[in-house]
Design a protein around this motif. Sequence first.
Motif, PDB file in Angstrom:
ATOM      1  N   GLY A   1     -19.935  -7.313 -23.856  1.00 19.92           N
ATOM      2  CA  GLY A   1     -18.899  -6.538 -23.199  1.00 19.92           C
ATOM      3  C   GLY A   1     -18.753  -5.146 -23.791  1.00 19.92           C
ATOM      4  O   GLY A   1     -19.516  -4.725 -24.656  1.00 19.92           O
ATOM      5  N   PHE A   2     -17.739  -4.452 -23.309  1.00 22.20           N
ATOM      6  CA  PHE A   2     -17.525  -3.061 -23.678  1.00 22.20           C
ATOM      7  C   PHE A   2     -16.067  -2.813 -24.034  1.00 22.20           C
ATOM      8  O   PHE A   2     -15.170  -3.410 -23.454  1.00 22.20           O
ATOM      9  CB  PHE A   2     -17.916  -2.135 -22.515  1.00 22.20           C
ATOM     10  CG  PHE A   2     -19.373  -2.193 -22.184  1.00 22.20           C
ATOM     11  CD1 PHE A   2     -20.254  -1.273 -22.716  1.00 22.20           C
ATOM     12  CD2 PHE A   2     -19.883  -3.184 -21.358  1.00 22.20           C
ATOM     13  CE1 PHE A   2     -21.608  -1.325 -22.433  1.00 22.20           C
ATOM     14  CE2 PHE A   2     -21.233  -3.251 -21.059  1.00 22.20           C
ATOM     15  CZ  PHE A   2     -22.095  -2.321 -21.595  1.00 22.20           C
TER      16      PHE A   2
ATOM     17  N   GLN B   1     -24.201  -7.838 -23.284  1.00 22.81           N
ATOM     18  CA  GLN B   1     -23.505  -8.947 -22.633  1.00 22.81           C
ATOM     19  C   GLN B   1     -22.217  -9.334 -23.373  1.00 22.81           C
ATOM     20  O   GLN B   1     -21.401 -10.074 -22.841  1.00 22.81           O
ATOM     21  CB  GLN B   1     -24.434 -10.155 -22.502  1.00 22.81           C
ATOM     22  CG  GLN B   1     -25.560  -9.932 -21.503  1.00 22.81           C
ATOM     23  CD  GLN B   1     -25.045  -9.598 -20.109  1.00 22.81           C
ATOM     24  OE1 GLN B   1     -24.149 -10.244 -19.589  1.00 22.81           O
ATOM     25  NE2 GLN B   1     -25.617  -8.578 -19.509  1.00 22.81           N
TER      26      GLN B   1
ATOM     27  N   THR C   1     -13.784  -8.059 -17.771  1.00 20.00           N
ATOM     28  CA  THR C   1     -14.226  -7.278 -16.608  1.00 20.00           C
ATOM     29  C   THR C   1     -15.711  -6.912 -16.645  1.00 20.00           C
ATOM     30  O   THR C   1     -16.150  -6.051 -15.887  1.00 20.00           O
ATOM     31  CB  THR C   1     -13.386  -5.986 -16.468  1.00 20.00           C
ATOM     32  OG1 THR C   1     -13.526  -5.204 -17.660  1.00 20.00           O
ATOM     33  CG2 THR C   1     -11.934  -6.291 -16.213  1.00 20.00           C
ATOM     34  N   LEU C   2     -16.476  -7.581 -17.503  1.00 26.54           N
ATOM     35  CA  LEU C   2     -17.892  -7.229 -17.638  1.00 26.54           C
ATOM     36  C   LEU C   2     -18.642  -7.343 -16.310  1.00 26.54           C
ATOM     37  O   LEU C   2     -19.379  -6.426 -15.928  1.00 26.54           O
ATOM     38  CB  LEU C   2     -18.576  -8.087 -18.701  1.00 26.54           C
ATOM     39  CG  LEU C   2     -20.074  -7.826 -18.892  1.00 26.54           C
ATOM     40  CD1 LEU C   2     -20.335  -6.379 -19.303  1.00 26.54           C
ATOM     41  CD2 LEU C   2     -20.660  -8.791 -19.912  1.00 26.54           C
TER      42      LEU C   2
ATOM     43  N   VAL D   1     -11.694  -2.167 -13.758  1.00 29.41           N
ATOM     44  CA  VAL D   1     -12.374  -2.277 -15.054  1.00 29.41           C
ATOM     45  C   VAL D   1     -11.548  -1.579 -16.131  1.00 29.41           C
ATOM     46  O   VAL D   1     -11.284  -2.148 -17.187  1.00 29.41           O
ATOM     47  CB  VAL D   1     -13.801  -1.686 -14.991  1.00 29.41           C
ATOM     48  CG1 VAL D   1     -14.438  -1.660 -16.383  1.00 29.41           C
ATOM     49  CG2 VAL D   1     -14.662  -2.478 -14.021  1.00 29.41           C
TER      50      VAL D   1
ATOM     51  N   PRO E   1     -20.082  -0.096 -26.375  1.00 31.86           N
ATOM     52  CA  PRO E   1     -20.307  -1.544 -26.360  1.00 31.86           C
ATOM     53  C   PRO E   1     -19.649  -2.234 -27.557  1.00 31.86           C
ATOM     54  O   PRO E   1     -19.495  -1.633 -28.624  1.00 31.86           O
ATOM     55  CB  PRO E   1     -21.829  -1.661 -26.441  1.00 31.86           C
ATOM     56  CG  PRO E   1     -22.251  -0.422 -27.166  1.00 31.86           C
ATOM     57  CD  PRO E   1     -21.280   0.651 -26.753  1.00 31.86           C
ATOM     58  N   LYS E   2     -19.259  -3.471 -27.347  1.00 26.17           N
ATOM     59  CA  LYS E   2     -18.686  -4.255 -28.445  1.00 26.17           C
ATOM     60  C   LYS E   2     -19.742  -4.576 -29.487  1.00 26.17           C
ATOM     61  O   LYS E   2     -19.441  -4.669 -30.670  1.00 26.17           O
ATOM     62  CB  LYS E   2     -18.036  -5.523 -27.905  1.00 26.17           C
ATOM     63  CG  LYS E   2     -16.783  -5.216 -27.113  1.00 26.17           C
ATOM     64  CD  LYS E   2     -16.073  -6.457 -26.671  1.00 26.17           C
ATOM     65  CE  LYS E   2     -14.790  -6.072 -25.958  1.00 26.17           C
ATOM     66  NZ  LYS E   2     -14.060  -7.251 -25.488  1.00 26.17           N
TER      67      LYS E   2
ATOM     68  N   GLU F   1      -9.926  -6.732 -20.624  1.00 27.54           N
ATOM     69  CA  GLU F   1     -10.704  -7.907 -21.038  1.00 27.54           C
ATOM     70  C   GLU F   1     -11.198  -8.655 -19.801  1.00 27.54           C
ATOM     71  O   GLU F   1     -10.512  -8.708 -18.776  1.00 27.54           O
ATOM     72  CB  GLU F   1      -9.856  -8.837 -21.905  1.00 27.54           C
ATOM     73  CG  GLU F   1      -9.622  -8.323 -23.303  1.00 27.54           C
ATOM     74  CD  GLU F   1     -10.906  -8.210 -24.116  1.00 27.54           C
ATOM     75  OE1 GLU F   1     -11.795  -9.085 -24.009  1.00 27.54           O
ATOM     76  OE2 GLU F   1     -11.024  -7.218 -24.853  1.00 27.54           O
TER      77      GLU F   1
ATOM     78  N   ASP G   1     -11.568  -0.565 -21.296  1.00 26.47           N
ATOM     79  CA  ASP G   1     -11.785  -1.670 -20.362  1.00 26.47           C
ATOM     80  C   ASP G   1     -10.740  -2.763 -20.548  1.00 26.47           C
ATOM     81  O   ASP G   1     -10.306  -3.036 -21.666  1.00 26.47           O
ATOM     82  CB  ASP G   1     -13.156  -2.316 -20.596  1.00 26.47           C
ATOM     83  CG  ASP G   1     -14.322  -1.482 -20.097  1.00 26.47           C
ATOM     84  OD1 ASP G   1     -14.133  -0.276 -19.836  1.00 26.47           O
ATOM     85  OD2 ASP G   1     -15.423  -2.050 -19.983  1.00 26.47           O
TER      86      ASP G   1
ATOM     87  N   ARG H   1     -17.699  -4.519 -14.106  1.00 29.71           N
ATOM     88  CA  ARG H   1     -18.282  -3.271 -14.634  1.00 29.71           C
ATOM     89  C   ARG H   1     -19.741  -3.154 -14.209  1.00 29.71           C
ATOM     90  O   ARG H   1     -20.177  -2.103 -13.721  1.00 29.71           O
ATOM     91  CB  ARG H   1     -18.174  -3.238 -16.162  1.00 29.71           C
ATOM     92  CG  ARG H   1     -18.825  -2.022 -16.796  1.00 29.71           C
ATOM     93  CD  ARG H   1     -18.801  -2.101 -18.312  1.00 29.71           C
ATOM     94  NE  ARG H   1     -17.817  -1.235 -18.903  1.00 29.71           N
ATOM     95  CZ  ARG H   1     -18.028   0.042 -19.208  1.00 29.71           C
ATOM     96  NH1 ARG H   1     -19.196   0.597 -18.949  1.00 29.71           N
ATOM     97  NH2 ARG H   1     -17.090   0.764 -19.756  1.00 29.71           N
ATOM     98  N   LEU H   2     -20.500  -4.212 -14.389  1.00 31.95           N
ATOM     99  CA  LEU H   2     -21.926  -4.176 -14.063  1.00 31.95           C
ATOM    100  C   LEU H   2     -22.150  -3.988 -12.566  1.00 31.95           C
ATOM    101  O   LEU H   2     -23.038  -3.240 -12.159  1.00 31.95           O
ATOM    102  CB  LEU H   2     -22.619  -5.438 -14.574  1.00 31.95           C
ATOM    103  CG  LEU H   2     -22.624  -5.608 -16.102  1.00 31.95           C
ATOM    104  CD1 LEU H   2     -23.256  -6.939 -16.489  1.00 31.95           C
ATOM    105  CD2 LEU H   2     -23.318  -4.444 -16.797  1.00 31.95           C
TER     106      LEU H   2
END
Length: 100
Positions: free
Chosen positions: A54-55, A52, A14-15, A84, A45-46, A12, A10, A18-19
Amino acid sequence: MPLFIVTCTDKEGTLATRLATRPAHLARIEKLDAEGKLIVAGPMPKEHDNLQAGFYGSTLIVDFETREALDAWLSDEPYLKAGVYGHIDVKPFIQVFPKG
């Protein structure tokens, strides 16, 4: 049965994208599964307990007849089209375990 491991990274920040894009992404993955081409797929996931945060991206192991067929399928990936994914890495994969 040529298998490939696909690692998608991903970009940075872009959460939210992505969702919002997730339903279209999941529909394609579900179709791939129904076609018998999906071995495993999921996000990275981070933080395991805080999505939330992020990934890092996603990982898939897929079964395609050729790399060209896989590349064609990847070119329509909603996360890629939405911006993403910043990078997609594809490598051949040989499943040794589990057997069967």
